[in-house]
Design a protein around this motif. Structure first.
Motif, PDB file in Angstrom:
ATOM      1  N   THR A   1       2.833   5.951  -3.098  1.00 36.46           N
ATOM      2  CA  THR A   1       2.078   4.746  -2.822  1.00 36.46           C
ATOM      3  C   THR A   1       1.007   4.938  -2.124  1.00 36.46           C
ATOM      4  OG1 THR A   1       4.206   3.586  -2.636  1.00 36.46           O
ATOM      5  CG2 THR A   1       2.254   2.458  -1.394  1.00 36.46           C
ATOM      6  N   ALA A   2       0.837   6.073  -1.073  1.00 36.35           N
ATOM      7  CA  ALA A   2      -0.511   6.399  -0.337  1.00 36.35           C
ATOM      8  C   ALA A   2      -1.405   6.935  -1.309  1.00 36.35           C
ATOM      9  CB  ALA A   2       0.168   7.331   0.814  1.00 36.35           C
ATOM     10  N   ASN A   3      -0.927   7.835  -2.186  1.00 25.21           N
ATOM     11  CA  ASN A   3      -1.931   8.471  -3.033  1.00 25.21           C
ATOM     12  C   ASN A   3      -2.579   7.469  -4.068  1.00 25.21           C
ATOM     13  OD1 ASN A   3      -1.812  10.992  -2.034  1.00 25.21           O
ATOM     14  ND2 ASN A   3       0.040  11.630  -3.436  1.00 25.21           N
ATOM     15  N   GLU A   4      -1.842   6.369  -4.387  1.00 26.59           N
ATOM     16  CA  GLU A   4      -2.242   5.379  -5.368  1.00 26.59           C
ATOM     17  C   GLU A   4      -3.336   4.445  -4.703  1.00 26.59           C
ATOM     18  OE1 GLU A   4       1.230   3.327  -6.223  1.00 26.59           O
ATOM     19  OE2 GLU A   4       1.573   4.659  -8.232  1.00 26.59           O
ATOM     20  N   VAL A   5      -2.855   4.267  -3.307  1.00 26.66           N
ATOM     21  CA  VAL A   5      -3.918   3.379  -2.590  1.00 26.66           C
ATOM     22  C   VAL A   5      -5.295   4.382  -2.393  1.00 26.66           C
ATOM     23  CG1 VAL A   5      -4.437   2.369  -0.144  1.00 26.66           C
ATOM     24  CG2 VAL A   5      -2.419   1.954  -1.264  1.00 26.66           C
ATOM     25  N   ILE A   6      -4.970   5.440  -1.942  1.00 25.89           N
ATOM     26  CA  ILE A   6      -6.292   6.609  -1.689  1.00 25.89           C
ATOM     27  C   ILE A   6      -7.145   6.505  -3.063  1.00 25.89           C
ATOM     28  CG2 ILE A   6      -7.066   8.712  -1.283  1.00 25.89           C
ATOM     29  CD1 ILE A   6      -4.645   8.822   0.516  1.00 25.89           C
ATOM     30  N   ASN A   7      -6.389   6.429  -4.157  1.00 27.36           N
ATOM     31  CA  ASN A   7      -7.175   6.531  -5.385  1.00 27.36           C
ATOM     32  C   ASN A   7      -7.958   5.405  -5.589  1.00 27.36           C
ATOM     33  OD1 ASN A   7      -7.881   7.638  -8.215  1.00 27.36           O
ATOM     34  ND2 ASN A   7      -6.150   6.502  -8.890  1.00 27.36           N
ATOM     35  N   GLU A   8      -7.128   4.114  -5.401  1.00 22.62           N
ATOM     36  CA  GLU A   8      -7.891   2.889  -5.582  1.00 22.62           C
ATOM     37  C   GLU A   8      -9.037   2.723  -4.461  1.00 22.62           C
ATOM     38  OE1 GLU A   8      -6.728  -1.861  -4.399  1.00 22.62           O
ATOM     39  OE2 GLU A   8      -5.437  -0.290  -4.500  1.00 22.62           O
ATOM     40  N   TYR A   9      -8.865   3.320  -3.603  1.00 16.98           N
ATOM     41  CA  TYR A   9     -10.095   3.183  -2.417  1.00 16.98           C
ATOM     42  C   TYR A   9     -11.332   4.200  -3.141  1.00 16.98           C
ATOM     43  CZ  TYR A   9     -13.045   4.528   1.415  1.00 16.98           C
ATOM     44  OH  TYR A   9     -14.138   4.606   2.392  1.00 16.98           O
TER      45      TYR A   9
ATOM     46  N   LEU B   1       2.023   5.713  12.136  1.00 21.49           N
ATOM     47  CA  LEU B   1       3.093   6.471  11.946  1.00 21.49           C
ATOM     48  C   LEU B   1       3.928   5.749  11.052  1.00 21.49           C
ATOM     49  CD1 LEU B   1       4.341   7.451  15.575  1.00 21.49           C
ATOM     50  CD2 LEU B   1       2.988   8.990  13.921  1.00 21.49           C
ATOM     51  N   VAL B   2       4.492   6.540  10.018  1.00 23.05           N
ATOM     52  CA  VAL B   2       5.429   5.843   9.103  1.00 23.05           C
ATOM     53  C   VAL B   2       6.802   6.222   9.528  1.00 23.05           C
ATOM     54  CG1 VAL B   2       6.233   5.535   6.786  1.00 23.05           C
ATOM     55  CG2 VAL B   2       3.901   5.947   7.372  1.00 23.05           C
ATOM     56  N   THR B   3       7.820   5.486   9.675  1.00 22.33           N
ATOM     57  CA  THR B   3       9.451   5.944  10.009  1.00 22.33           C
ATOM     58  C   THR B   3      10.025   5.188   8.994  1.00 22.33           C
ATOM     59  OG1 THR B   3       8.678   5.916  12.239  1.00 22.33           O
ATOM     60  CG2 THR B   3      11.198   5.801  11.631  1.00 22.33           C
ATOM     61  N   VAL B   4      10.973   6.085   8.236  1.00 24.64           N
ATOM     62  CA  VAL B   4      11.915   5.562   7.423  1.00 24.64           C
ATOM     63  C   VAL B   4      13.455   5.841   7.774  1.00 24.64           C
ATOM     64  CG1 VAL B   4      12.707   5.796   4.980  1.00 24.64           C
ATOM     65  CG2 VAL B   4      10.319   6.038   5.320  1.00 24.64           C
ATOM     66  N   THR B   5      14.201   4.942   8.159  1.00 22.45           N
ATOM     67  CA  THR B   5      15.551   5.067   8.218  1.00 22.45           C
ATOM     68  C   THR B   5      16.489   4.886   7.303  1.00 22.45           C
ATOM     69  OG1 THR B   5      14.901   4.110  10.430  1.00 22.45           O
ATOM     70  CG2 THR B   5      16.990   4.392  10.113  1.00 22.45           C
ATOM     71  N   SER B   6      17.504   5.650   7.277  1.00 24.73           N
ATOM     72  CA  SER B   6      18.623   5.603   6.096  1.00 24.73           C
ATOM     73  C   SER B   6      19.512   4.372   6.291  1.00 24.73           C
ATOM     74  CB  SER B   6      19.668   7.025   6.103  1.00 24.73           C
ATOM     75  OG  SER B   6      20.155   7.039   7.466  1.00 24.73           O
TER      76      SER B   6
ATOM     77  N   ASP C   1      -3.255  10.150   8.611  1.00 23.91           N
ATOM     78  CA  ASP C   1      -4.289  10.624   9.230  1.00 23.91           C
ATOM     79  C   ASP C   1      -5.492   9.669   8.768  1.00 23.91           C
ATOM     80  OD1 ASP C   1      -5.389  11.374   6.801  1.00 23.91           O
ATOM     81  OD2 ASP C   1      -4.682  13.519   7.006  1.00 23.91           O
ATOM     82  N   GLU C   2      -6.688   9.925   9.469  1.00 27.70           N
ATOM     83  CA  GLU C   2      -7.845   9.105   9.262  1.00 27.70           C
ATOM     84  C   GLU C   2      -8.165   8.973   7.607  1.00 27.70           C
ATOM     85  OE1 GLU C   2      -7.698  11.764  11.288  1.00 27.70           O
ATOM     86  OE2 GLU C   2      -7.613  10.309  12.860  1.00 27.70           O
ATOM     87  N   ASN C   3      -8.004   9.947   7.005  1.00 27.59           N
ATOM     88  CA  ASN C   3      -8.207   9.953   5.355  1.00 27.59           C
ATOM     89  C   ASN C   3      -7.054   9.381   4.838  1.00 27.59           C
ATOM     90  OD1 ASN C   3     -10.697  11.333   5.650  1.00 27.59           O
ATOM     91  ND2 ASN C   3      -9.529  13.379   5.971  1.00 27.59           N
ATOM     92  N   GLY C   4      -6.181   8.777   5.402  1.00 28.24           N
ATOM     93  CA  GLY C   4      -5.230   8.017   4.601  1.00 28.24           C
ATOM     94  C   GLY C   4      -3.681   8.851   4.260  1.00 28.24           C
ATOM     95  N   THR C   5      -3.988  10.061   4.218  1.00 28.66           N
ATOM     96  CA  THR C   5      -2.985  11.049   3.828  1.00 28.66           C
ATOM     97  C   THR C   5      -1.802  11.228   4.878  1.00 28.66           C
ATOM     98  OG1 THR C   5      -4.149  13.199   4.807  1.00 28.66           O
ATOM     99  CG2 THR C   5      -4.630  12.384   2.281  1.00 28.66           C
ATOM    100  N   LEU C   6      -0.745  11.269   4.280  1.00 33.80           N
ATOM    101  CA  LEU C   6       0.363  11.508   4.923  1.00 33.80           C
ATOM    102  C   LEU C   6       0.557  13.028   5.422  1.00 33.80           C
ATOM    103  CD1 LEU C   6       2.782   9.167   3.184  1.00 33.80           C
ATOM    104  CD2 LEU C   6       2.005   8.841   5.297  1.00 33.80           C
TER     105      LEU C   6
ATOM    106  N   SER D   1      -6.000   2.291   7.297  1.00 30.94           N
ATOM    107  CA  SER D   1      -5.595   1.080   7.224  1.00 30.94           C
ATOM    108  C   SER D   1      -4.895   0.719   6.108  1.00 30.94           C
ATOM    109  CB  SER D   1      -6.477   0.175   7.844  1.00 30.94           C
ATOM    110  OG  SER D   1      -6.788   0.536   9.336  1.00 30.94           O
ATOM    111  N   MET D   2      -6.015   0.927   5.129  1.00 28.81           N
ATOM    112  CA  MET D   2      -5.262   0.452   3.831  1.00 28.81           C
ATOM    113  C   MET D   2      -3.880   1.181   3.398  1.00 28.81           C
ATOM    114  SD  MET D   2      -8.693   0.753   1.817  1.00 28.81           S
ATOM    115  CE  MET D   2      -7.737   0.808   0.029  1.00 28.81           C
TER     116      MET D   2
END
Length: 155
Positions: A59-67, A124-129, A141-146, A87-88
């Motif tokens: 999802t993050a890579n798709e948004v960065i690509n769209e940006y 921050l992104v947190t995923v809980t099982s 980070d500032e460039n949108g990458t995780l 932010s995106m």
């Protein structure tokens, strides 16, 4: 001498003792700290978190690509009301529903207190099982990458 058939009491006791030892070894292998059932539970939680990490990264890579496509190919500086990639990506991940047979919660939050690992304003992104036994956290980070995925699995 008589010719007797059957087993003696000693042979029967020895057989029972051997069976009890085998049962104890089997129970110890199944349960316990490093038992088969515990390891299977850990592997299931790790698998859930891994699936969630992959979906979030995608999802993050798709948004960065769209940006980049919108900004540089189409010449528009605005994408869905946001202009910075961090932010995106945070908005896209926050609205993401993870449901791959199990429910996971995704929390995107901004840190208020600075630390060496997360300066103020870092998202921050947190995923809980589903069972709450595992948690994966990453920074946007500032460039949108995780970056810096950390996974914690509790027993």
């Amino acid at each position: 001498m008589r010719n007797q058939r059957g087993i003696t009491l000693v042979a029967l006791v020895i057989t029972i003792i051997v069976l009890l030892i085998l049962a104890a070894v089997t129970i110890a292998a199944l349960g316990g700290q490093n038992g088969i059932l515990t390891n299977a539970s850990r592997a299931q939680v790790a698998n859930e978190l891994g699936e969630a990490q992959d979906l979030i990264n995608l999802t993050a890579n798709e948004v960065i690509n769209e940006y980049y496509t919108t900004t540089y190919v189409n010449g528009t500086a605005e994408v869905a009301g946001s202009t910075d990639k961090q932010s995106m990506v945070a908005e896209a991940i926050d609205s993401l529903t993870l449901n791959n047979g199990t429910t996971k919660t995704v929390i995107v939050e901004t840190t208020d207190t600075p630390s060496p690992d997360t300066p103020t304003g870092k998202k921050l992104v947190t995923v809980t099982s589903k069972n709450g036994k595992g948690k994966a956290t990453a920074k946007i980070d500032e460039n949108g990458t995780l970056s810096s995925w950390t996974v914690t699995i509790n027993d």
